[in-house]
Motif scaffolding. Sequence first.
Motif, PDB file in Angstrom:
ATOM      1  N   GLY A 159       0.726  38.649   5.684  1.00 27.70           N
ATOM      2  CA  GLY A 159       0.564  37.176   6.770  1.00 27.70           C
ATOM      3  C   GLY A 159       2.086  37.450   7.417  1.00 27.70           C
ATOM      4  N   THR A 160       1.543  36.586   8.613  1.00 28.24           N
ATOM      5  CA  THR A 160       2.682  35.763   9.427  1.00 28.24           C
ATOM      6  C   THR A 160       3.211  34.376   9.015  1.00 28.24           C
ATOM      7  OG1 THR A 160       2.207  37.285  11.062  1.00 28.24           O
ATOM      8  CG2 THR A 160       3.341  35.701  11.354  1.00 28.24           C
TER       9      THR A 160
ATOM     10  N   LYS B  88       0.021  35.107   2.663  1.00 29.36           N
ATOM     11  CA  LYS B  88      -0.749  35.408   3.611  1.00 29.36           C
ATOM     12  C   LYS B  88      -0.258  34.480   4.669  1.00 29.36           C
ATOM     13  CE  LYS B  88      -5.528  34.778   3.611  1.00 29.36           C
ATOM     14  NZ  LYS B  88      -6.836  33.947   2.577  1.00 29.36           N
ATOM     15  N   ASP B  89       0.085  33.651   4.562  1.00 33.35           N
ATOM     16  CA  ASP B  89      -0.249  32.567   6.013  1.00 33.35           C
ATOM     17  C   ASP B  89       1.317  30.985   5.354  1.00 33.35           C
ATOM     18  OD1 ASP B  89      -1.962  30.754   4.127  1.00 33.35           O
ATOM     19  OD2 ASP B  89      -3.248  31.254   5.267  1.00 33.35           O
TER      20      ASP B  89
END
Length: 283
Positions: free
Chosen positions: A65-66, A145-146
Motif C-alpha cells: 500500500g501507500t 495497506k493504507d
Amino acid sequence: MKKYFLIAIIVALSSTFFVWRPSVIQDVKHTVGVARDNAELFVTEILPKKLVNPEPLKIFRSVNGTLTVSGIFAETNNERIRNGVAALSLDGTLSSVAAKKADDMFARQYFEHDSPDGKGAADLADAVGYDYIVIGENLALGNFKDDKDLVRAWMESPGHRANILNKRFSEIGIAAKKGTYEGKNVWLAVQTFAVPASLCPAPSPSLRVKIDASQIELKKIETELALKKDELESYRGNPSEYNKRAAEFNALVATHNALVEETKKSVALFNAEVRAFNTCIEG
C-alpha cells in the motif's frame, strides 16, 4: 552650669536620631532571604522536558500500500475525535522533525527512538528551535495497506494508542517515507507529538533579573550599614558630627527597608507566575 546643661540637651537630641535597631534589620533580611530561596527553588522546576516514547512498531506483511502525511493526519484525528479528544494541529516544524527522523533511520539503518549517537526527538526539536513542554514519538516500520491500516496498527498497541489519544498533546508532525531497510523495501512512518511551550507562559525573566539585582544591592547596603554602625560609635564624643552621621545612617536604613519591601513584592509576584506555570505544565 548653663554650659553643661546645653551639652546635655545636645547629646539627648542627638540620641533621638539613632533609630536603627540591628534586630529589626536582621529580621527583614531574613524574610527576604526566605522569599528568595523559594524563588530559586521554583526556578529549578521551569521548563521540564518530558518524553513519551513507546516501543517502535514493526509490521512485515505481504501488502503493497501507500502512506501519506495527509491521510495519517486525518486518521489520527478521527481516532481522537471518536474517543472524545480534541483534534491535533499539523505543525510544519514538527513535521520536519519527523522527516529528519525517518531519513536518519533509513540512512543509518536503525529503528529506535534514539539514534546510534544517542539523539532522539527532543534533540531534533531543539535543533530546529521547536520549544516544547512534552514531546512524544510513534514509530512504525513495515508494509501497510493504507493510512487507516497504519493508524489502526498503532491504536492496537497500548503505548502508541496512549500517544494518539493523549489529551495534553495539541500539535503533531508526521512523516511517511519508503526506502530500503535491512534489504527490504518498506515504509517508515513517524508521528511527533508535542505540547508547545507557548501554551504555558514562562515566568518573567526580567522580573527574575530585577530580583537578583535587588539582592545584590541589599547585600551592598547591609555591608555599608554595618560599617556605618561601627563608625557611629567613634563619634559619641562629638554630638554635632554624631547627629549628622546618625541622620545619614537612618536615611540608608530607610532606603534598605524600602528595597526590602519592593523585593518581597517582586518575589511574591515571580513565585505566583512560577506556580501558575508549573500548574500548567503538570496538566
